[in-house]
Enzyme design. Sequence first.
Site, short mmCIF file in Angstrom:
data_model
loop_
_atom_site.label_atom_id
_atom_site.label_comp_id
_atom_site.label_asym_id
_atom_site.label_seq_id
_atom_site.Cartn_x
_atom_site.Cartn_y
_atom_site.Cartn_z
N ARG A 62 0.84 -1.20 0.00
CA ARG A 62 0.00 0.00 0.00
C ARG A 62 0.87 1.25 0.00
NH1 ARG A 62 -3.21 -3.77 2.49
NH2 ARG A 62 -5.04 -4.22 1.18
N ASP B 191 -0.30 -6.42 -3.71
CA ASP B 191 -1.72 -6.17 -3.46
C ASP B 191 -2.28 -5.41 -4.65
OD1 ASP B 191 -4.28 -5.61 -1.98
OD2 ASP B 191 -3.09 -6.35 -0.31
N HIS C 52 -6.94 -9.61 -4.35
CA HIS C 52 -5.95 -8.55 -4.13
C HIS C 52 -4.90 -8.60 -5.25
CE1 HIS C 52 -7.40 -6.88 -0.40
NE2 HIS C 52 -7.50 -8.09 0.14
N ASP D 144 -7.14 -13.92 1.22
CA ASP D 144 -8.16 -13.16 1.94
C ASP D 144 -8.96 -12.28 0.98
OD1 ASP D 144 -5.69 -11.67 1.61
OD2 ASP D 144 -6.64 -10.07 2.76
N GLU D 145 -10.17 -11.97 1.40
CA GLU D 145 -11.02 -10.96 0.77
C GLU D 145 -11.10 -11.11 -0.75
OE1 GLU D 145 -10.60 -7.32 3.99
OE2 GLU D 145 -9.14 -7.41 2.35
N TRP E 40 -6.93 -13.94 11.26
CA TRP E 40 -7.04 -12.50 11.50
C TRP E 40 -8.46 -12.07 11.87
CZ3 TRP E 40 -9.76 -8.71 8.70
CH2 TRP E 40 -10.36 -9.13 7.51
N TYR F 48 -3.66 -5.49 15.20
CA TYR F 48 -3.58 -4.66 14.00
C TYR F 48 -3.07 -3.27 14.40
CZ TYR F 48 -5.52 -7.72 10.43
OH TYR F 48 -5.69 -8.72 9.50
N ASP G 179 -2.41 -0.69 12.71
CA ASP G 179 -2.95 0.51 12.05
C ASP G 179 -4.14 1.06 12.83
OD1 ASP G 179 -4.39 -1.78 11.35
OD2 ASP G 179 -4.97 -1.01 9.39
N TRP H 203 -0.49 -2.71 8.66
CA TRP H 203 -1.09 -2.37 7.37
C TRP H 203 -0.89 -0.87 7.12
CZ3 TRP H 203 -2.05 -6.45 4.59
CH2 TRP H 203 -2.43 -7.64 5.20
N THR H 204 -0.58 -0.51 5.87
CA THR H 204 -0.11 0.85 5.64
C THR H 204 -1.00 1.70 4.74
OG1 THR H 204 1.29 0.12 3.79
CG2 THR H 204 2.30 0.17 5.99
N GLU H 205 -2.28 1.35 4.61
CA GLU H 205 -3.16 2.25 3.83
C GLU H 205 -3.08 3.67 4.37
OE1 GLU H 205 -4.05 -0.74 4.98
OE2 GLU H 205 -5.63 -1.68 3.75
#
Length: 754
Positions: free
Chosen positions: A156, A185, A252, A314-315, A381, A406, A408, A456-458
């Site tokens: 990210r 990602d 992703h 994931d997702e 997670w 987490y 973040d 996580w770096t969003e």
Amino acid sequence: MASAAEAAPPPLIPLAAQVNPGQGTFTLSAGAVIAVPAGDAQARFAALQLADLVRRVRGLDLMVREGRQGAAITLALQADAPVTQAEGYTLEVTPSGAHITARDEAGLYYGAMSLAQLLTPEAAPGADQGPVTIAAQEIRDWPRFSWRGMMLDVARHFQPLDSVKALIDQMAAHKLNRLHLHLTDDQGWRLEIKHYPELTKVGAWRTPPSVVSGQSTTPYGGFYTQDQIRDLVAYAAARHITIVPEIDMPGHAQAVMASYPKIGVTGARPAVAVDWGVNPYLFNVDEPSFTFIQTVLDEVMALFPSTYIHVGGDEALKDEWKSSPKVQARMRTLGLKDENALQTWFIERVGQYLAAHGRRMIGWDEILEGGIPPTATIMSWRGIKGAVDAARMDHDVILSPAPTLYLDSLQSRRDDEPAGRLAIVTLSDIYAYDAMPAELSAEQAHHVLGGQANVWTEYMMTPWHVTHAVYPRIDALAEGLWSPKDKRDWRGFLDRLPAQLARYRHLGVDAADSAFAVDFTVEGGANAALAAGTATVALSNQAGVGTIRYTTDGSTPTSASTRYEAPLHLTLPATLNAMVFSDAGQVLAAPRRYDLTAEALRTRQSGELQACPQGEMGLRIPLTPDATTKGPVFNVNLFDACWVYPKARLDGVTTLTVNAARLARNYGLAHDAVKVRSHPANTPNGELVVHVDGCDGPVAATVPLPSPATAPQQFPLTARLPATTGQRDLCLMYTAPIQGPLYAIGSVSLRAAP
């Protein structure tokens, strides 16, 4: 000499498994020798690391040489060392010196790190950083868990190589041993793959969204060359840290499709994603896609010797698979009942390829949804259920639950916290977390490898943001993963933490002070103070430790300033500055200021506003999504541009001013996009509408929003309010079209007539 009983407890982070007091003390002076066996490169490296830390933190220059003669400290591997557990060590301190032995190289290194902590207590401010004296003792120590991890998302927001190395240094000092690198990602591919150069030529770069008309944006991105990765892997390995790469699949994957669209389901070429969240692009399930994946994994395995390779999982929205006739035909051929089963088949095929090459696969807990892949280790997670279920089916698991691990997530509700998720994860939350699920039997518990915190770096745009998020929460994580559960003690941890904060300061690590920062509480709230013209203010901090000192003359407090003992009674207007100090006078938190003026008491910052009914402020986001410096942040509900200023004191108030901002609406909400609420507008750009007595109450004011084509990104909106008395909830909502920018509120100020 001081007796062992008189000596202070050893400032070890993490806590050691066994500490046996000795007799007397050991004093180490500059020029002392650290001895290592001849030809033992690993022992020499550990000794040099020990010497470097003592020099940088304590100011003592030590010499490293081969041979024991005249040595104050010795390090040696010893086949019959007392501690038999892997990564364990023995550290014996006597009046004549300190001696570290271990059966493996990692244990020897960790013994050196523990001795470095013993030799770097915090001296009183201004004291001479001369010889250091420690109590005689024997420490026998080993880890509780074999997997003590940290995940760093470089996809990210790209993290420079020196920043990653700095994190590795601190992980090693804290006895963490796994760095999970989230390399790919939707928003970026960060690893050079020789066979597929477009992955970094195209997939490593994105064009940030702009909300300022005519503004050109510089592509954002970066990647690591294979030579850089080899250097990083070796750097980590020397410090007994294994780098575990993650190549995310089957979802992703938008950066992959932007680079090689034929690998995708539709064959369409999207741009590299700028939207955070969940995006729809999936790998195809045909043979060319697996050829691509296996070729990528061949290069990944050549670069990373880690036994484990993380494949994400994931997702992964299944929409593309559901709508593709070819994918559906493939499912029927394979005899699979649904798309979840197809994902299990997909992941297991990758897992078998890795197994054939002597590696093991890790996936996030979503890969359980279609049945657990036989070769999978599960990283849980979404709470701990995935780990519990997998362990009961004889699969190894790693605990990494959101939000507790987490990083973040914000560390406090203070308004000076940077961007992040609004779930508050404090230092004590992480310290209290136990990576061993109580639901597991003793036999099932053997499948728990350990735990991992995720960065996580969003919303972490720069290395500073990562540093702020990690430290000192890494200390709580490390102690929970290394130390015996029955020895952990929150108050003892807090007593030892000031020494670690001092180490951070000497090493240039800008650790967050959220747990210690002063919080100001006005008795009865701001409205009571406005009405009375006086205020009773209580001072505290999150951790409940340290000495608070304050001033009321505008100056910055010092260790000699007035000590806070009881709530303060102040006449308005007033300015209160406060800081927190340790018992030794060390600064634990930077000064914080509280203004008790009528204007300040009538103003609510973004973090002090509430979500509208049936809503939730889920994120604290920056003004621009790829900012390279610290800047303003805004609490938002992505689904409803609506805020409540609770119990506004409206007596004499004539105007309301909102510090407004126009932000990028760069969020992949996937199937939740239908939940975004639209408020009817009367003008093309929409309005700010102010309701009194809740969001269904009468409209008190309406202010048109300026044109995005001409207005700056931040701008004031001022509305005249009708004469009203008493305390009333004000509801502020934007009616701008939801297909455009996301409007936010930085602050709301009420002003009374002069």
